[in-house]
Design an enzyme around this catalytic site. Sequence first.
Site, PDB file in Angstrom:
ATOM      1  N   TRP A  33       0.878  -1.216   0.490  1.00 42.75           N
ATOM      2  CA  TRP A  33      -0.158   0.071  -0.349  1.00 42.75           C
ATOM      3  C   TRP A  33       0.635   1.096   0.063  1.00 42.75           C
ATOM      4  O   TRP A  33       0.250   2.414  -0.731  1.00 42.75           O
ATOM      5  CB  TRP A  33      -0.859   0.225   1.287  1.00 42.75           C
ATOM      6  CG  TRP A  33      -1.016  -0.409   2.882  1.00 42.75           C
ATOM      7  CD1 TRP A  33       0.515  -0.374   3.358  1.00 42.75           C
ATOM      8  CD2 TRP A  33      -2.092   0.264   3.504  1.00 42.75           C
ATOM      9  NE1 TRP A  33       0.480  -0.447   4.671  1.00 42.75           N
ATOM     10  CE2 TRP A  33      -1.114   0.427   5.300  1.00 42.75           C
ATOM     11  CE3 TRP A  33      -2.945   0.683   3.770  1.00 42.75           C
ATOM     12  CZ2 TRP A  33      -1.519   0.791   6.022  1.00 42.75           C
ATOM     13  CZ3 TRP A  33      -3.954   1.155   4.518  1.00 42.75           C
ATOM     14  CH2 TRP A  33      -2.985   1.030   5.977  1.00 42.75           C
ATOM     15  N   ASP A  34       2.251   1.518   0.124  1.00 44.71           N
ATOM     16  CA  ASP A  34       2.364   2.168   0.278  1.00 44.71           C
ATOM     17  C   ASP A  34       3.381   2.999  -0.911  1.00 44.71           C
ATOM     18  O   ASP A  34       3.252   3.632  -1.280  1.00 44.71           O
ATOM     19  CB  ASP A  34       4.474   2.246   0.961  1.00 44.71           C
ATOM     20  CG  ASP A  34       4.293   1.740   2.518  1.00 44.71           C
ATOM     21  OD1 ASP A  34       3.164   0.922   2.778  1.00 44.71           O
ATOM     22  OD2 ASP A  34       5.250   2.172   3.267  1.00 44.71           O
ATOM     23  N   TYR A  79      16.640  -5.828   6.655  1.00 46.16           N
ATOM     24  CA  TYR A  79      15.813  -6.054   7.420  1.00 46.16           C
ATOM     25  C   TYR A  79      15.395  -7.016   7.851  1.00 46.16           C
ATOM     26  O   TYR A  79      15.523  -8.408   7.343  1.00 46.16           O
ATOM     27  CB  TYR A  79      14.812  -5.904   6.222  1.00 46.16           C
ATOM     28  CG  TYR A  79      13.295  -5.838   5.843  1.00 46.16           C
ATOM     29  CD1 TYR A  79      12.486  -4.950   6.681  1.00 46.16           C
ATOM     30  CD2 TYR A  79      12.474  -7.217   5.789  1.00 46.16           C
ATOM     31  CE1 TYR A  79      11.156  -4.990   7.533  1.00 46.16           C
ATOM     32  CE2 TYR A  79      10.770  -6.849   6.814  1.00 46.16           C
ATOM     33  CZ  TYR A  79      10.473  -6.054   7.353  1.00 46.16           C
ATOM     34  OH  TYR A  79       9.197  -5.802   7.460  1.00 46.16           O
ATOM     35  N   GLN A  99      -1.991  -6.568   1.925  1.00 41.94           N
ATOM     36  CA  GLN A  99      -1.923  -5.341   2.498  1.00 41.94           C
ATOM     37  C   GLN A  99      -3.445  -4.124   2.138  1.00 41.94           C
ATOM     38  O   GLN A  99      -3.553  -4.940   0.709  1.00 41.94           O
ATOM     39  CB  GLN A  99      -1.063  -4.315   3.053  1.00 41.94           C
ATOM     40  CG  GLN A  99      -0.180  -3.819   4.251  1.00 41.94           C
ATOM     41  CD  GLN A  99       0.700  -3.249   3.519  1.00 41.94           C
ATOM     42  OE1 GLN A  99       1.352  -2.771   2.464  1.00 41.94           O
ATOM     43  NE2 GLN A  99       1.946  -2.809   4.549  1.00 41.94           N
ATOM     44  N   ASP A 157       0.069  -2.509  12.757  1.00 43.74           N
ATOM     45  CA  ASP A 157       0.595  -3.351  13.002  1.00 43.74           C
ATOM     46  C   ASP A 157       0.655  -4.042  14.068  1.00 43.74           C
ATOM     47  O   ASP A 157      -0.014  -4.833  15.036  1.00 43.74           O
ATOM     48  CB  ASP A 157       2.192  -3.743  12.431  1.00 43.74           C
ATOM     49  CG  ASP A 157       2.338  -3.387  11.460  1.00 43.74           C
ATOM     50  OD1 ASP A 157       1.761  -2.999  10.723  1.00 43.74           O
ATOM     51  OD2 ASP A 157       3.394  -3.412  11.198  1.00 43.74           O
ATOM     52  N   TRP A 338       1.383   2.300  15.743  1.00 39.78           N
ATOM     53  CA  TRP A 338      -0.121   2.016  15.480  1.00 39.78           C
ATOM     54  C   TRP A 338      -0.430   2.141  17.471  1.00 39.78           C
ATOM     55  O   TRP A 338      -2.313   2.547  17.117  1.00 39.78           O
ATOM     56  CB  TRP A 338      -0.211   0.913  14.911  1.00 39.78           C
ATOM     57  CG  TRP A 338      -0.054   1.261  13.511  1.00 39.78           C
ATOM     58  CD1 TRP A 338       1.109   0.625  12.724  1.00 39.78           C
ATOM     59  CD2 TRP A 338      -0.872   2.093  12.529  1.00 39.78           C
ATOM     60  NE1 TRP A 338       1.379   1.139  11.641  1.00 39.78           N
ATOM     61  CE2 TRP A 338       0.456   1.468  11.308  1.00 39.78           C
ATOM     62  CE3 TRP A 338      -1.954   3.395  12.265  1.00 39.78           C
ATOM     63  CZ2 TRP A 338       0.350   2.663   9.558  1.00 39.78           C
ATOM     64  CZ3 TRP A 338      -2.432   3.206  11.510  1.00 39.78           C
ATOM     65  CH2 TRP A 338      -0.957   3.949  10.335  1.00 39.78           C
ATOM     66  N   GLU A 381       7.227   9.756   9.020  1.00 38.21           N
ATOM     67  CA  GLU A 381       6.447   7.829   9.249  1.00 38.21           C
ATOM     68  C   GLU A 381       4.860   8.547   9.510  1.00 38.21           C
ATOM     69  O   GLU A 381       4.628   8.108   9.382  1.00 38.21           O
ATOM     70  CB  GLU A 381       7.037   7.033   9.786  1.00 38.21           C
ATOM     71  CG  GLU A 381       6.835   5.767   9.746  1.00 38.21           C
ATOM     72  CD  GLU A 381       7.155   4.316   9.755  1.00 38.21           C
ATOM     73  OE1 GLU A 381       7.990   5.149  10.980  1.00 38.21           O
ATOM     74  OE2 GLU A 381       7.400   3.116   9.692  1.00 38.21           O
TER      75      GLU A 381
HETATM   76  C1  GLC Z   1       4.426  -0.564   8.959  1.00 40.07           C
HETATM   77  C2  GLC Z   1       3.140  -0.560   8.438  1.00 40.07           C
HETATM   78  C3  GLC Z   1       2.740  -0.843   7.666  1.00 40.07           C
HETATM   79  C4  GLC Z   1       3.688   0.393   5.995  1.00 40.07           C
HETATM   80  C5  GLC Z   1       4.961  -0.658   6.392  1.00 40.07           C
HETATM   81  C6  GLC Z   1       5.954   0.064   5.534  1.00 40.07           C
HETATM   82  O1  GLC Z   1       5.014  -1.639   8.985  1.00 40.07           O
HETATM   83  O2  GLC Z   1       2.965  -0.451   9.736  1.00 40.07           O
HETATM   84  O3  GLC Z   1       1.695   0.088   7.419  1.00 40.07           O
HETATM   85  O4  GLC Z   1       3.118  -0.350   4.949  1.00 40.07           O
HETATM   86  O5  GLC Z   1       5.339  -0.596   7.844  1.00 40.07           O
HETATM   87  O6  GLC Z   1       6.217   1.202   5.448  1.00 40.07           O
END
Ligand code: GLC
Length: 410
Positions: A33-34, A79, A99, A157, A338, A381
């Site tokens: 979704w980013d 990562y 997502q 998350d 979150w 962020e």
């Molecule tokens: C975190 C966020 C998620 C996002 C990801 C990358 O996991 O909770 O929504 O897509 O980071 O930014």
Amino acid sequence: MDLDDQARRVLTGNDQGGYTIPAAGLYPYQWNWDSAFAAWGFSTFDVDRAWTEVETLFSAQWENGAVPHIVFHRPDPGYFPGPEVWGTHRTPPTSGISQPPVAATLIRKVYEADPDAGQARLAALYPKLLAWHRWWRTHRCHSGVVAITHPWESGRDNCPGWDIGLANVDASGVGAYTRMDTQHVDPSMRPGKLDYDRYVAIVQFGRECGWDQDEIVARSPFLMADPATTFILIRANRDLAVLARRIGEDPADPEHWADELEAALPEIWNEDLRSYDARDLRSGRFANTLACGAFLAWLAGSRAPGMEERLMGVWNRVRYGIPSSDPSGPGFDARRYWRGPSWPFMNALIAIGLHEAGRMDEYERLRRETAAVITRGGFHEYFDPYDGTPCGGSDFTWTAAIWLAWAGRG
Ligand code: GLC
């Protein structure tokens, strides 16, 4: 340099050639979704690049229609959990969950930025979007509304809504691992250790199932109904139907899927809370937590009685955008990811709904509050909703994207 130039620089700086990473170091791959938000941002100055972003994402689509939440285009040891932990055995490697499906809604915006340039690209992408929406319906909507199989699938998350579901997850056998996120960001702004152990345990469970979706939904220790993803999918189906008409396709399927989801909404209405609420599908229990996801009801065109007053009450407790969870609710923490902070991209999504509901004062207030924290703190962020302190990663793709497409357009 003015903020628009800086925002464009964040996007082009995070561009890896065909896809954009959310933030250098912290998130070095392509996130689902980013990328949709990145495309919306790119569409303000480079429509061709906007289409490429989503085309690259959909090039990693699974045969069953799923579009994974992470695509590991190039190895990066910085990562965790990387491709070997997910074990999906795909090329390119991907995670095994999805997502929230914002893509159709934001692709519609990309398309509308230049319909002529987008016609052929939309026609090529449309069957893939339709297959993904069908995957949601087949594999995630058994109870009517959308169920998520991992908190990461919600994109929110450690939101307090997932606590009751996570309590069912036994993480005692998770084994040793090294978190990388806390090496990039202050650990007090990230999920706690027990949460992380449970996230990893659910990934291990999915891998043991060979990522067989039926088995995961039947047996996963974590399965929760998610209001936010439900609202997003309702809206995305409506937008997909509009896009279908633009290219002469039949809109009946996405329209029907949106109607079905709408009819199922009473399942997640928590009368005690006077709000839509997350629900543990194993026990049937509500989470009893009011979270930013409820504010997406407007995005889906939903107008539950009593809800609006309740949501405004939550927003009025803070100063800078929609808090990710209710400040007076259980588990609230103003700077922990979150569990409280205000997320600019989430504010942008909520604002689309406010605009369409004709709530223009609130729409403008949300834009102003979001613009204020970015102007003062940069493209972070997320932000402390009380004092606007920037939190989490910096030079963040989706924060820059929504600045260009929405917050900075005052
Ligand atoms: C975190 C966020 C998620 C996002 C990801 C990358 O996991 O909770 O929504 O897509 O980071 O930014």
